[in-house]
Scaffold this motif. Structure first.
Motif, PDB file in Angstrom:
ATOM      1  N   ILE A   1       0.834  -1.205   0.000  1.00 39.94           N
ATOM      2  CA  ILE A   1       0.000   0.000   0.000  1.00 39.94           C
ATOM      3  C   ILE A   1       0.868   1.255   0.000  1.00 39.94           C
ATOM      4  N   LEU A   2       1.939   1.245   0.800  1.00 43.54           N
ATOM      5  CA  LEU A   2       2.857   2.393   0.794  1.00 43.54           C
ATOM      6  C   LEU A   2       3.500   2.586  -0.577  1.00 43.54           C
ATOM      7  N   ALA A   3       3.869   1.480  -1.211  1.00 46.63           N
ATOM      8  CA  ALA A   3       4.471   1.569  -2.545  1.00 46.63           C
ATOM      9  C   ALA A   3       3.500   2.200  -3.528  1.00 46.63           C
ATOM     10  N   TRP A   4       2.249   1.808  -3.448  1.00 45.70           N
ATOM     11  CA  TRP A   4       1.229   2.326  -4.368  1.00 45.70           C
ATOM     12  C   TRP A   4       0.952   3.807  -4.105  1.00 45.70           C
TER      13      TRP A   4
ATOM     14  N   LYS B   1       2.564   6.132  -2.071  1.00 48.87           N
ATOM     15  CA  LYS B   1       3.691   7.068  -1.992  1.00 48.87           C
ATOM     16  C   LYS B   1       4.671   6.920  -3.152  1.00 48.87           C
ATOM     17  N   ASN B   2       4.379   5.997  -4.108  1.00 45.27           N
ATOM     18  CA  ASN B   2       5.278   5.765  -5.233  1.00 45.27           C
ATOM     19  C   ASN B   2       6.679   5.379  -4.735  1.00 45.27           C
ATOM     20  N   ASN B   3       6.702   4.536  -3.712  1.00 46.70           N
ATOM     21  CA  ASN B   3       7.933   4.177  -3.021  1.00 46.70           C
ATOM     22  C   ASN B   3       8.476   2.852  -3.547  1.00 46.70           C
ATOM     23  N   ARG B   4       9.592   2.904  -4.259  1.00 43.16           N
ATOM     24  CA  ARG B   4      10.200   1.698  -4.848  1.00 43.16           C
ATOM     25  C   ARG B   4      10.758   0.767  -3.779  1.00 43.16           C
ATOM     26  N   ALA B   5      11.291   1.310  -2.690  1.00 44.21           N
ATOM     27  CA  ALA B   5      11.825   0.460  -1.618  1.00 44.21           C
ATOM     28  C   ALA B   5      10.700  -0.339  -0.966  1.00 44.21           C
ATOM     29  N   ALA B   6       9.553   0.276  -0.776  1.00 47.82           N
ATOM     30  CA  ALA B   6       8.409  -0.434  -0.207  1.00 47.82           C
ATOM     31  C   ALA B   6       7.938  -1.533  -1.156  1.00 47.82           C
ATOM     32  N   ALA B   7       7.996  -1.287  -2.444  1.00 49.96           N
ATOM     33  CA  ALA B   7       7.618  -2.312  -3.426  1.00 49.96           C
ATOM     34  C   ALA B   7       8.572  -3.502  -3.349  1.00 49.96           C
ATOM     35  N   ARG B   8       9.861  -3.221  -3.172  1.00 46.02           N
ATOM     36  CA  ARG B   8      10.828  -4.314  -3.038  1.00 46.02           C
ATOM     37  C   ARG B   8      10.569  -5.122  -1.771  1.00 46.02           C
ATOM     38  N   LEU B   9      10.240  -4.439  -0.668  1.00 45.49           N
ATOM     39  CA  LEU B   9       9.934  -5.144   0.580  1.00 45.49           C
ATOM     40  C   LEU B   9       8.689  -6.015   0.411  1.00 45.49           C
ATOM     41  N   ALA B  10       7.660  -5.484  -0.223  1.00 43.55           N
ATOM     42  CA  ALA B  10       6.443  -6.265  -0.460  1.00 43.55           C
ATOM     43  C   ALA B  10       6.762  -7.486  -1.330  1.00 43.55           C
ATOM     44  N   ALA B  11       7.613  -7.301  -2.332  1.00 42.43           N
ATOM     45  CA  ALA B  11       8.000  -8.413  -3.207  1.00 42.43           C
ATOM     46  C   ALA B  11       8.750  -9.487  -2.430  1.00 42.43           C
ATOM     47  N   ILE B  12       9.631  -9.064  -1.552  1.00 40.38           N
ATOM     48  CA  ILE B  12      10.387 -10.028  -0.745  1.00 40.38           C
ATOM     49  C   ILE B  12       9.442 -10.861   0.109  1.00 40.38           C
ATOM     50  N   THR B  13       8.414 -10.229   0.665  1.00 37.54           N
ATOM     51  CA  THR B  13       7.498 -10.975   1.535  1.00 37.54           C
ATOM     52  C   THR B  13       6.722 -12.032   0.757  1.00 37.54           C
ATOM     53  N   ILE B  14       6.276 -11.715  -0.462  1.00 37.70           N
ATOM     54  CA  ILE B  14       5.521 -12.734  -1.205  1.00 37.70           C
ATOM     55  C   ILE B  14       6.437 -13.847  -1.711  1.00 37.70           C
ATOM     56  N   VAL B  15       7.686 -13.513  -2.006  1.00 40.44           N
ATOM     57  CA  VAL B  15       8.640 -14.548  -2.417  1.00 40.44           C
ATOM     58  C   VAL B  15       8.905 -15.502  -1.245  1.00 40.44           C
ATOM     59  N   LEU B  16       9.104 -14.950  -0.051  1.00 36.51           N
ATOM     60  CA  LEU B  16       9.346 -15.800   1.120  1.00 36.51           C
ATOM     61  C   LEU B  16       8.139 -16.683   1.427  1.00 36.51           C
ATOM     62  N   CYS B  17       6.947 -16.141   1.289  1.00 35.31           N
ATOM     63  CA  CYS B  17       5.743 -16.954   1.514  1.00 35.31           C
ATOM     64  C   CYS B  17       5.635 -18.064   0.474  1.00 35.31           C
ATOM     65  N   SER B  18       5.970 -17.760  -0.766  1.00 39.78           N
ATOM     66  CA  SER B  18       5.927 -18.790  -1.811  1.00 39.78           C
ATOM     67  C   SER B  18       6.964 -19.873  -1.548  1.00 39.78           C
ATOM     68  N   ILE B  19       8.142 -19.478  -1.130  1.00 38.76           N
ATOM     69  CA  ILE B  19       9.187 -20.453  -0.822  1.00 38.76           C
ATOM     70  C   ILE B  19       8.749 -21.356   0.329  1.00 38.76           C
ATOM     71  N   SER B  20       8.089 -20.771   1.322  1.00 37.53           N
ATOM     72  CA  SER B  20       7.658 -21.583   2.468  1.00 37.53           C
ATOM     73  C   SER B  20       6.567 -22.578   2.076  1.00 37.53           C
ATOM     74  N   ALA B  21       5.886 -22.366   0.957  1.00 37.64           N
ATOM     75  CA  ALA B  21       4.836 -23.279   0.512  1.00 37.64           C
ATOM     76  C   ALA B  21       5.367 -24.390  -0.393  1.00 37.64           C
ATOM     77  N   LEU B  22       6.570 -24.256  -0.906  1.00 37.16           N
ATOM     78  CA  LEU B  22       7.110 -25.235  -1.858  1.00 37.16           C
ATOM     79  C   LEU B  22       7.220 -26.661  -1.319  1.00 37.16           C
ATOM     80  N   PRO B  23       7.449 -26.884  -0.031  1.00 36.40           N
ATOM     81  CA  PRO B  23       7.502 -28.276   0.446  1.00 36.40           C
ATOM     82  C   PRO B  23       6.226 -29.078   0.164  1.00 36.40           C
ATOM     83  N   ALA B  24       5.128 -28.420  -0.115  1.00 35.59           N
ATOM     84  CA  ALA B  24       3.888 -29.136  -0.447  1.00 35.59           C
ATOM     85  C   ALA B  24       4.071 -30.039  -1.669  1.00 35.59           C
ATOM     86  N   PHE B  25       5.016 -29.699  -2.542  1.00 37.70           N
ATOM     87  CA  PHE B  25       5.254 -30.524  -3.727  1.00 37.70           C
ATOM     88  C   PHE B  25       5.995 -31.818  -3.395  1.00 37.70           C
TER      89      PHE B  25
END
Length: 126
Positions: A63-66, A68-92
């Motif tokens: 929301i902050l990225a959207w 405030k046009n904040n690129r650092a906040a967008a990178r932080l949001a991206a990191i969080t979804i990547v970590l969540c996706s990685i934590s779900a991979l053991p399901a395979f």
């Protein structure tokens, strides 16, 4: 870019990527609210709690990225979804229903799509 200039505004594609990132993050917030019953196979409570915390951080950062046009906040949001996706991979790699595996696969594909769209640069005018 000079110190007094603001970063370029988000393009429509970037906004779609940010919206997907925010939606994924909101979905992750609820992960610890309904832990798997003891009789079902599912992630440990610690992973569910971590997913909820990452979801909360990702939602706020997205929301902050959207707004405030904040690129650092967008990178932080991206990191969080990547970590969540990685934590779900053991399901395979464990014995879980096919529906769970399909849901994890869809989450990974949406995560990759969100990342590509969020960080895609301007299109060439050639």
């Amino acid at each position: 870019m000079a110190p007094h200039q603001s970063p370029p505004a988000w393009s429509p594609l970037n906004k779609v990527g940010l919206a997907l990132t925010i939606l994924l993050s909101i979905g992750n917030i609820a992960s610890a609210l309904g832990p798997s019953p003891d009789v079902e196979t599912g992630p440990p409570l610690g992973i569910l709690l971590a997913g909820s915390i990452l979801g909360l951080i990702g939602t706020v950062a997205g929301i902050l990225a959207w707004v405030k046009n904040n690129r650092a906040a967008a990178r932080l949001a991206a990191i969080t979804i990547v970590l969540c996706s990685i934590s779900a991979l053991p399901a395979f790699f464990v014995d879980v229903p096919a529906g769970i595996k399909a849901l994890v696969a869809a989450m990974v594909l949406v995560t990759v799509t969100a990342l590509v769209l969020t960080f895609s640069g301007p299109r060439s005018t050639r």
